[in-house]
Write an enzyme that holds these catalytic residues in place. Sequence first.
Site, PDB file in Angstrom:
ATOM      1  N   GLU A  89      43.356  42.086  29.445  1.00  0.00           N
ATOM      2  CA  GLU A  89      43.269  40.785  28.794  1.00  0.00           C
ATOM      3  C   GLU A  89      42.344  40.777  27.605  1.00  0.00           C
ATOM      4  OE1 GLU A  89      40.824  37.797  31.272  1.00  0.00           O
ATOM      5  OE2 GLU A  89      41.702  39.199  32.680  1.00  0.00           O
ATOM      6  N   CYS A 335      35.380  37.423  32.271  1.00  0.00           N
ATOM      7  CA  CYS A 335      36.007  38.732  32.366  1.00  0.00           C
ATOM      8  C   CYS A 335      36.969  38.865  33.528  1.00  0.00           C
ATOM      9  CB  CYS A 335      34.931  39.774  32.609  1.00  0.00           C
ATOM     10  SG  CYS A 335      34.017  40.122  31.182  1.00  0.00           S
TER      11      CYS A 335
HETATM   12  N1  SAH Z   1      31.156  46.636  31.087  1.00  0.00           N
HETATM   13  C1  SAH Z   1      30.492  46.082  29.940  1.00  0.00           C
HETATM   14  C2  SAH Z   1      31.340  45.150  29.101  1.00  0.00           C
HETATM   15  C3  SAH Z   1      32.280  44.180  29.793  1.00  0.00           C
HETATM   16  S1  SAH Z   1      31.612  42.757  30.538  1.00  0.00           S
HETATM   17  C4  SAH Z   1      29.196  45.418  30.366  1.00  0.00           C
HETATM   18  O1  SAH Z   1      28.896  45.403  31.544  1.00  0.00           O
HETATM   19  O2  SAH Z   1      28.466  44.960  29.502  1.00  0.00           O
HETATM   20  C5  SAH Z   1      31.045  41.708  29.249  1.00  0.00           C
HETATM   21  C6  SAH Z   1      29.892  40.817  29.678  1.00  0.00           C
HETATM   22  O3  SAH Z   1      30.344  39.769  30.546  1.00  0.00           O
HETATM   23  C7  SAH Z   1      28.826  41.559  30.456  1.00  0.00           C
HETATM   24  O4  SAH Z   1      27.566  41.137  30.005  1.00  0.00           O
HETATM   25  C8  SAH Z   1      29.091  41.102  31.872  1.00  0.00           C
HETATM   26  O5  SAH Z   1      27.965  41.289  32.677  1.00  0.00           O
HETATM   27  C9  SAH Z   1      29.467  39.665  31.649  1.00  0.00           C
HETATM   28  N2  SAH Z   1      30.176  38.999  32.744  1.00  0.00           N
HETATM   29  C10 SAH Z   1      31.062  39.511  33.622  1.00  0.00           C
HETATM   30  N3  SAH Z   1      31.492  38.567  34.463  1.00  0.00           N
HETATM   31  C11 SAH Z   1      30.864  37.423  34.126  1.00  0.00           C
HETATM   32  C12 SAH Z   1      30.876  36.096  34.624  1.00  0.00           C
HETATM   33  N4  SAH Z   1      31.627  35.760  35.660  1.00  0.00           N
HETATM   34  N5  SAH Z   1      30.114  35.170  33.998  1.00  0.00           N
HETATM   35  C13 SAH Z   1      29.343  35.504  32.944  1.00  0.00           C
HETATM   36  N6  SAH Z   1      29.278  36.719  32.423  1.00  0.00           N
HETATM   37  C14 SAH Z   1      30.024  37.684  33.013  1.00  0.00           C
END
Ligand code: SAH
Length: 349
Positions: A89, A335
């Site tokens: 996505e 995400c």
């Molecule tokens: N794997 C990488 C990039 C993808 S996630 C990383 O961990 O940075 C992108 C961002 O979204 C990351 O900071 C992650 O921790 C955050 N994220 C994931 N799920 C989330 C949620 N439910 N609410 C807020 N931020 C979230």
Amino acid sequence: MKEILADYNFTELKRLAEEMGERPFRAKQLFDGVMRGHDISGIPALPAAFVQRLLGRFEDCALKIVKTLISSDGTEKYLYKLADGNIIEGVFMRYKYGNTLCVSTQAGCRMGCKFCASTLGGLVRNLTPGEMLSQVLKVNALHGGTPAKRQVTNVVLMGSGEPLDNYGNVIKFVRDMAAEGGINISPRNVSLSTCGLVPRMYDLAEEGLPLNLTVSLHNVTDEERARTMPVARAYKIEDILAACANYFAKTGRRYIFEYSLIAGENSDAAHARALVKLLKGRPCHVNLIRLNDVKERKLSAATERGAQEFLKILTEGGISATLRRRMGADIGGACGQLRAGYLGENGNG
Ligand code: SAH
């Protein structure tokens, strides 16, 4: 799966044209066609016989947008289907300075963060550079953009996947995206977000790419961080901070910490004060966001008031910080939510 034409940069396309016994200018036609987001069958002015030979070796397109959701705030979310049927996505966000596309680097993810929907089914596979590039090219074309007049101006590697867990492909993608005559998005306009794979952060500092490094911190001690981020058992916050300092020393670029505020986990005033201590004097910025609720996960967001209070403590402590809006919250902002929903509905997770 056949090959993906967008995996070939201009130099590689010239070699391909030669290999296939075609005249050199065909390479330019292919390159321009790909950069405009065309499928092979849609690239103008190619001889039908050449198209047929290409389609014997390459997928017609790297991915198709199979679903679009549009938020009341203008944010758009896409579900893409890859040539092998895998689903990833993306999110398109409009800002005053341009439009940002959130790009996925893997189908699924193996990092296991407890608040993230992308990792629910584990890692499916790495995306190729061309599959990452195609997300940008397709969405740019969708909005009427061309390489000369871009509609996607900024890219964040914050879709599904851990970019540094697919290192070589991500680096090639960043270089291909910056190529002159192509979509030409500079690494300066690209943010690479990592959960903190320390050795790869050192590698990244040596690439000579002015990328914006973003680290998902989300807590202030290794013990508490490990409760929601299993990767914290492998790499300590102290080592992450040292890798960030090295990144700054090598690239001169400030770095960013992502901090998603989760009720009862990481969002107390005590956490904010500890974060000030941890980051004081470092050339960094903190992006706070209230957790996007993920229905598959039990965690919930800190209150708006709590988030404002957290921000205030950081700011008064001399830390550069912003509390980001939860864009597209009405369309499954976080995400992997859209994909998780799609796989659930379609029974093929
Ligand atoms: N794997 C990488 C990039 C993808 S996630 C990383 O961990 O940075 C992108 C961002 O979204 C990351 O900071 C992650 O921790 C955050 N994220 C994931 N799920 C989330 C949620 N439910 N609410 C807020 N931020 C979230």
